[in-house]
Design a protein around this motif. Structure first.
Motif, mmCIF file in Angstrom:
data_model
loop_
_atom_site.group_PDB
_atom_site.id
_atom_site.type_symbol
_atom_site.label_atom_id
_atom_site.label_comp_id
_atom_site.label_asym_id
_atom_site.label_seq_id
_atom_site.Cartn_x
_atom_site.Cartn_y
_atom_site.Cartn_z
ATOM 1 N N SER A 357 62.882 23.605 72.864
ATOM 2 C CA SER A 357 64.127 24.320 73.125
ATOM 3 C C SER A 357 65.245 23.710 72.288
ATOM 4 N N ASN A 358 66.213 24.519 71.952
ATOM 5 C CA ASN A 358 67.333 24.063 71.115
ATOM 6 C C ASN A 358 66.830 23.384 69.848
ATOM 7 N N ALA A 359 65.879 24.033 69.191
ATOM 8 C CA ALA A 359 65.284 23.473 67.983
ATOM 9 C C ALA A 359 66.229 23.644 66.799
ATOM 10 N N SER A 360 66.470 22.585 66.084
ATOM 11 C CA SER A 360 67.317 22.620 64.889
ATOM 12 C C SER A 360 66.446 22.664 63.650
ATOM 13 N N ALA A 361 66.860 23.471 62.685
ATOM 14 C CA ALA A 361 66.105 23.572 61.446
ATOM 15 C C ALA A 361 66.115 22.231 60.730
ATOM 16 N N GLY A 362 64.991 21.915 60.087
ATOM 17 C CA GLY A 362 64.904 20.662 59.348
ATOM 18 C C GLY A 362 63.461 20.215 59.221
ATOM 19 N N THR A 363 63.279 19.124 58.504
ATOM 20 C CA THR A 363 61.955 18.538 58.304
ATOM 21 C C THR A 363 61.918 17.196 59.024
ATOM 22 N N TYR A 364 60.891 17.021 59.845
ATOM 23 C CA TYR A 364 60.844 15.851 60.729
ATOM 24 C C TYR A 364 59.480 15.174 60.643
ATOM 25 N N PRO A 365 59.446 13.845 60.597
ATOM 26 C CA PRO A 365 58.169 13.149 60.796
ATOM 27 C C PRO A 365 57.619 13.487 62.184
ATOM 28 N N VAL A 366 56.329 13.672 62.290
ATOM 29 C CA VAL A 366 55.737 14.092 63.552
ATOM 30 C C VAL A 366 54.803 13.013 64.076
ATOM 31 N N ARG A 367 54.898 12.777 65.383
ATOM 32 C CA ARG A 367 53.983 11.865 66.067
ATOM 33 C C ARG A 367 53.487 12.542 67.337
ATOM 34 N N LEU A 368 52.306 12.199 67.740
ATOM 35 C CA LEU A 368 51.731 12.681 69.002
ATOM 36 C C LEU A 368 51.606 11.484 69.935
ATOM 37 N N ARG A 369 52.171 11.577 71.106
ATOM 38 C CA ARG A 369 52.133 10.479 72.077
ATOM 39 C C ARG A 369 51.243 10.884 73.235
ATOM 40 N N VAL A 370 50.187 10.106 73.471
ATOM 41 C CA VAL A 370 49.242 10.363 74.559
ATOM 42 C C VAL A 370 49.134 9.100 75.403
ATOM 43 N N GLY A 371 49.481 9.239 76.670
ATOM 44 C CA GLY A 371 49.399 8.088 77.564
ATOM 45 C C GLY A 371 50.228 6.918 77.105
ATOM 46 N N GLY A 372 51.365 7.205 76.447
ATOM 47 C CA GLY A 372 52.256 6.149 75.998
ATOM 48 C C GLY A 372 51.893 5.531 74.665
ATOM 49 N N THR A 373 50.845 6.031 74.005
ATOM 50 C CA THR A 373 50.409 5.495 72.710
ATOM 51 C C THR A 373 50.621 6.545 71.636
ATOM 52 N N ASP A 374 51.303 6.165 70.549
ATOM 53 C CA ASP A 374 51.657 7.117 69.490
ATOM 54 C C ASP A 374 50.608 7.151 68.392
ATOM 55 N N SER A 375 50.473 8.333 67.808
ATOM 56 C CA SER A 375 49.671 8.443 66.591
ATOM 57 C C SER A 375 50.377 7.688 65.469
ATOM 58 N N ARG A 376 49.641 7.356 64.446
ATOM 59 C CA ARG A 376 50.200 6.540 63.386
ATOM 60 C C ARG A 376 51.064 7.377 62.447
ATOM 61 N N LEU A 377 52.132 6.784 62.000
ATOM 62 C CA LEU A 377 52.982 7.369 60.966
ATOM 63 C C LEU A 377 52.643 6.691 59.642
ATOM 64 N N VAL A 378 52.388 7.493 58.644
ATOM 65 C CA VAL A 378 52.089 6.944 57.324
ATOM 66 C C VAL A 378 53.386 6.636 56.600
ATOM 67 N N VAL A 379 53.475 5.467 56.020
ATOM 68 C CA VAL A 379 54.670 5.036 55.292
ATOM 69 C C VAL A 379 54.351 4.994 53.802
#
Length: 397
Positions: A357-379
């Motif tokens: 909701s209230n989504a703003s246009a733009g490009t964002y790094p994405v992560r998935l959080r499951v049970g408090g643990t995030d997927s890895r972000l590539v740097v």
């Protein structure tokens, strides 16, 4: 146990019992509770119930509260012994009337050798002393002439015939709470107790190290457990998770006395679990080590980068992941720093939908959080200034 008004409650109960006794021998008489030097002469027939001494019952001073179970540490209650003096007062110093009042009071107390729960609850309802475990007993306390005269000298009042009683025991609870550890769920493997050895090198795990210093491991990746005393004929890693009915048992790829390496199986759910080792050697039996936390990160398998068109001010994003998310797990998607909870999950699935909701246009790094643990972000570190990999982003248009 009793509250802080226990002494007051016992005194009031004693006064009420004596009051009933003196009224049986003289309708106009009554029992009071006052310091002897303040009981002035009057035309009333009275018996004074005076608490002149308190002491601690040493036999109960260091006893845990009765409700303390084995293994718990309770703060001892304060066990008190109360000493009372009963003194009759008659108009115009009439000793015969005073003796009559004293007889009525003594008869009443003789019929109450124990202050029962009903006595305490009915006559002193403002205190919970009636619910204490120990009985409250009333005992005659003989005082010799020297003790009696010494008391009246301290009172600074003319001596009168009196009778002394001891009330034992009145317990006042401590306001310091005790410790109540959770019960032991298992003594050990095969119902055995704790292993005891005359050494300090018993098996112990000290660290779980995913590859490359990552905060969480991925399924299929090796993980190294560091510790000491880990050498055994057979070593098995036991992986537990709140969403696993039974722990997973994994054979290690490599095992030494200080490190054991194994790979995370594909059936291990994402989120925070735990790992322990079962060590078994010939003649020494089986030993399960302490447990350490084991974080398993989800992996986004959707094609990235992804572009999603908004509908008004909302956007709907669908991601696929491994391992599948278990029904009931907390799942959210993080676009940049904004967290969006997953739509309702009723079954185990590897496909998750999110409504922003209230989504703003733009490009964002994405992560998935499951049970408090995030997927890895590539740097991306190819430039002097590191940046997030543009291939792990979601663009809202």
């Amino acid at each position: 146990m009793s509250d802080a008004r226990a002494i007051e409650a016992v005194t009031e109960t004693m006064r009420s019992i004596v009051d009933a006794g003196v009224k049986r021998v003289s309708a106009g008489a009554r029992a009071i509770a006052a310091p002897p030097h303040e009981v002035a002469a009057s035309q009333e027939e009275r018996v004074n119930v005076f608490l002149y001494r308190t002491e601690v019952d040493g036999s109960l001073r260091n006893t845990d509260p009765p409700a303390t179970t084995p293994g718990e540490v309770g703060q001892p209650e304060l066990p008190l012994v109360l000493h009372y003096l009963l003194t009759p007062y008659a108009p115009d110093g009439n000793d015969l009337v005073a003796h009559r009042l004293l007889g009525g009071a003594l008869q009443s107390l003789h019929s109450h050798e124990r202050l029962t729960e009903r006595d305490l609850a009915d006559l002193a309802p403002f205190s919970d002393v009636s619910r204490q475990w120990e009985q409250v007993r009333v005992n005659w306390q003989p005082l010799d002439d020297k003790d009696m005269y010494s008391l009246w000298s301290v009172f600074q009042a003319p001596y009168r015939i009196s009778a002394a009683f001891e009330v034992r025991v009145v317990q006042i609870e401590s306001r310091v709470r005790g410790l109540a550890p959770l019960p032991v769920l298992r003594r050990g493997s095969d119902g055995q107790g704790a292993s005891v050895a005359a050494a300090v090198d018993l098996a112990e795990l000290t660290e779980v190290a995913p590859v490359l210093g990552q905060p969480a491991a991925l399924t299929g990746e090796p993980v190294t457990i560091h510790g000491h005393g880990l050498d055994a004929d057979t070593v098995v890693a036991i992986l537990a998770h709140p969403f696993l009915a039974t722990p997973l048992q994994v054979n290690p790829d490599q095992a030494t006395a200080s490190a054991v390496r194994f790979s995370i199986p594909a059936t291990m759910p994402a989120g925070l679990g735990s790992v322990a080792l079962r060590l078994q050697s010939t003649g020494a039996g089986s030993l399960i080590t302490n447990r350490l936390s084991l974080a398993v990160a989800p992996t986004i398998t959707s094609a990235l980068p992804m572009t999603v068109a908004r509908t008004g001010t909302s956007a709907h994003v669908t991601l696929t992941c491994e391992p599948p998310v278990r029904a009931g797990q907390e799942v959210s998607m993080l676009l940049g720093s904004k967290s969006t909870p997953a739509d309702l999950l009723t079954t185990d699935t590897g496909t998750i939908s999110f409504t922003i909701s209230n989504a703003s246009a733009g490009t964002y790094p994405v992560r998935l959080r499951v049970g408090g643990t995030d997927s890895r972000l590539v740097v991306d570190r190819t430039d002097p200034t590191p940046r997030f990999d543009p291939d792990t982003t979601v663009t809202l248009t």
